[in-house]
Write a protein that holds these residues in place. Sequence first.
Motif, PDB file in Angstrom:
ATOM      1  N   SER A  34      49.537  31.516  39.319  1.00 55.92           N
ATOM      2  CA  SER A  34      49.503  32.753  38.526  1.00 55.92           C
ATOM      3  C   SER A  34      48.974  32.490  37.126  1.00 55.92           C
ATOM      4  N   LEU A  35      49.363  31.365  36.541  1.00 55.86           N
ATOM      5  CA  LEU A  35      48.854  31.028  35.204  1.00 55.86           C
ATOM      6  C   LEU A  35      47.356  30.745  35.248  1.00 55.86           C
ATOM      7  N   VAL A  36      46.912  30.032  36.269  1.00 55.75           N
ATOM      8  CA  VAL A  36      45.475  29.777  36.431  1.00 55.75           C
ATOM      9  C   VAL A  36      44.746  31.100  36.618  1.00 55.75           C
ATOM     10  N   GLY A  37      45.328  32.015  37.403  1.00 56.95           N
ATOM     11  CA  GLY A  37      44.736  33.334  37.595  1.00 56.95           C
ATOM     12  C   GLY A  37      44.602  34.098  36.291  1.00 56.95           C
ATOM     13  N   THR A  38      45.590  33.933  35.411  1.00 57.18           N
ATOM     14  CA  THR A  38      45.523  34.577  34.100  1.00 57.18           C
ATOM     15  C   THR A  38      44.304  34.086  33.320  1.00 57.18           C
ATOM     16  N   PHE A  39      44.162  32.769  33.255  1.00 51.09           N
ATOM     17  CA  PHE A  39      43.036  32.193  32.503  1.00 51.09           C
ATOM     18  C   PHE A  39      41.691  32.541  33.138  1.00 51.09           C
ATOM     19  N   LEU A  40      41.644  32.578  34.467  1.00 50.21           N
ATOM     20  CA  LEU A  40      40.399  32.948  35.137  1.00 50.21           C
ATOM     21  C   LEU A  40      40.025  34.399  34.857  1.00 50.21           C
ATOM     22  N   CYS A  41      41.002  35.286  34.875  1.00 49.94           N
ATOM     23  CA  CYS A  41      40.726  36.694  34.574  1.00 49.94           C
ATOM     24  C   CYS A  41      40.193  36.865  33.155  1.00 49.94           C
ATOM     25  N   VAL A  42      40.815  36.173  32.216  1.00 50.77           N
ATOM     26  CA  VAL A  42      40.354  36.256  30.823  1.00 50.77           C
ATOM     27  C   VAL A  42      38.940  35.688  30.703  1.00 50.77           C
ATOM     28  N   ALA A  43      38.687  34.564  31.360  1.00 51.65           N
ATOM     29  CA  ALA A  43      37.355  33.952  31.308  1.00 51.65           C
ATOM     30  C   ALA A  43      36.303  34.883  31.914  1.00 51.65           C
ATOM     31  N   VAL A  44      36.620  35.493  33.041  1.00 49.13           N
ATOM     32  CA  VAL A  44      35.677  36.406  33.686  1.00 49.13           C
ATOM     33  C   VAL A  44      35.406  37.610  32.796  1.00 49.13           C
ATOM     34  N   MET A  45      36.441  38.112  32.137  1.00 52.51           N
ATOM     35  CA  MET A  45      36.232  39.248  31.234  1.00 52.51           C
ATOM     36  C   MET A  45      35.237  38.892  30.132  1.00 52.51           C
ATOM     37  N   PHE A  46      35.421  37.710  29.534  1.00 50.30           N
ATOM     38  CA  PHE A  46      34.527  37.325  28.447  1.00 50.30           C
ATOM     39  C   PHE A  46      33.128  36.975  28.954  1.00 50.30           C
ATOM     40  N   MET A  47      32.998  36.499  30.182  1.00 55.12           N
ATOM     41  CA  MET A  47      31.673  36.226  30.747  1.00 55.12           C
ATOM     42  C   MET A  47      30.932  37.520  31.075  1.00 55.12           C
ATOM     43  N   MET A  48      31.687  38.544  31.488  1.00 53.11           N
ATOM     44  CA  MET A  48      31.044  39.820  31.821  1.00 53.11           C
ATOM     45  C   MET A  48      30.508  40.504  30.566  1.00 53.11           C
ATOM     46  N   ASP A  49      31.345  40.644  29.572  1.00 53.92           N
ATOM     47  CA  ASP A  49      30.915  41.270  28.311  1.00 53.92           C
ATOM     48  C   ASP A  49      31.938  40.920  27.244  1.00 53.92           C
ATOM     49  N   TRP A  50      31.591  40.023  26.357  1.00 54.06           N
ATOM     50  CA  TRP A  50      32.570  39.513  25.393  1.00 54.06           C
ATOM     51  C   TRP A  50      33.005  40.570  24.398  1.00 54.06           C
ATOM     52  N   LYS A  51      32.118  41.501  24.066  1.00 54.03           N
ATOM     53  CA  LYS A  51      32.496  42.544  23.100  1.00 54.03           C
ATOM     54  C   LYS A  51      33.567  43.475  23.687  1.00 54.03           C
ATOM     55  N   THR A  52      33.354  43.880  24.918  1.00 59.22           N
ATOM     56  CA  THR A  52      34.322  44.766  25.574  1.00 59.22           C
ATOM     57  C   THR A  52      35.637  44.036  25.810  1.00 59.22           C
ATOM     58  N   ALA A  53      35.553  42.760  26.183  1.00 59.65           N
ATOM     59  CA  ALA A  53      36.773  41.973  26.404  1.00 59.65           C
ATOM     60  C   ALA A  53      37.563  41.846  25.104  1.00 59.65           C
ATOM     61  N   LEU A  54      36.868  41.584  24.018  1.00 63.80           N
ATOM     62  CA  LEU A  54      37.537  41.468  22.718  1.00 63.80           C
ATOM     63  C   LEU A  54      38.177  42.790  22.315  1.00 63.80           C
ATOM     64  N   LEU A  55      37.466  43.880  22.531  1.00 62.63           N
ATOM     65  CA  LEU A  55      38.011  45.203  22.217  1.00 62.63           C
ATOM     66  C   LEU A  55      39.225  45.510  23.089  1.00 62.63           C
ATOM     67  N   THR A  56      39.159  45.146  24.353  1.00 58.45           N
ATOM     68  CA  THR A  56      40.275  45.381  25.270  1.00 58.45           C
ATOM     69  C   THR A  56      41.520  44.638  24.810  1.00 58.45           C
ATOM     70  N   TYR A  57      41.372  43.371  24.444  1.00 58.38           N
ATOM     71  CA  TYR A  57      42.533  42.609  23.998  1.00 58.38           C
ATOM     72  C   TYR A  57      43.016  43.047  22.620  1.00 58.38           C
ATOM     73  N   LEU A  58      42.130  43.536  21.793  1.00 57.70           N
ATOM     74  CA  LEU A  58      42.546  44.091  20.507  1.00 57.70           C
ATOM     75  C   LEU A  58      43.401  45.345  20.726  1.00 57.70           C
ATOM     76  N   ILE A  59      42.963  46.218  21.617  1.00 55.36           N
ATOM     77  CA  ILE A  59      43.738  47.421  21.928  1.00 55.36           C
ATOM     78  C   ILE A  59      45.080  47.047  22.546  1.00 55.36           C
ATOM     79  N   THR A  60      45.083  46.056  23.426  1.00 55.97           N
ATOM     80  CA  THR A  60      46.332  45.603  24.046  1.00 55.97           C
ATOM     81  C   THR A  60      47.300  45.070  23.000  1.00 55.97           C
ATOM     82  N   LEU A  61      46.812  44.282  22.054  1.00 52.08           N
ATOM     83  CA  LEU A  61      47.673  43.755  20.981  1.00 52.08           C
ATOM     84  C   LEU A  61      48.207  44.862  20.088  1.00 52.08           C
ATOM     85  N   VAL A  62      47.362  45.837  19.772  1.00 50.07           N
ATOM     86  CA  VAL A  62      47.812  46.963  18.952  1.00 50.07           C
ATOM     87  C   VAL A  62      48.925  47.727  19.663  1.00 50.07           C
ATOM     88  N   LEU A  63      48.742  47.991  20.956  1.00 53.37           N
ATOM     89  CA  LEU A  63      49.782  48.677  21.716  1.00 53.37           C
ATOM     90  C   LEU A  63      51.064  47.854  21.791  1.00 53.37           C
TER      91      LEU A  63
END
Length: 99
Positions: A34-63
């Motif tokens: 599960s921990l490896v899956g977490t890191f893989l999901c984050v890595a895939v998000m940043f490989m797909m589009d780093w700007k959107t991934a950064l915005l997504t995690y910024l919104i998640t942190l704000v919430l």
Amino acid sequence: VAAYALINFSVFHASVTKSPGWRPAFKYYSPWLSLVGTFLCVAVMFMMDWKTALLTYLITLVLYFYIFYRKPEANWGSSAQAQVFVSALKGIQGLTDTQ
């Protein structure tokens, strides 16, 4: 993909803290997967589009911080509370075993 990362991390945390309500029945279950899956999901998000991934995690942190500081009346429980509960339970069991 962010939802999958958060689910994977919550599964890992519930397993590591030995939450009393978490009892996975899958034969090949491993919290480390599960921990490896977490890191893989984050890595895939940043490989797909780093700007959107950064915005997504910024919104998640704000919430997260909004809910953390707002402290709603609802008590959903948390895996941190489960960790405290399990630690206290082990401590009490340790006291009953001493002579």
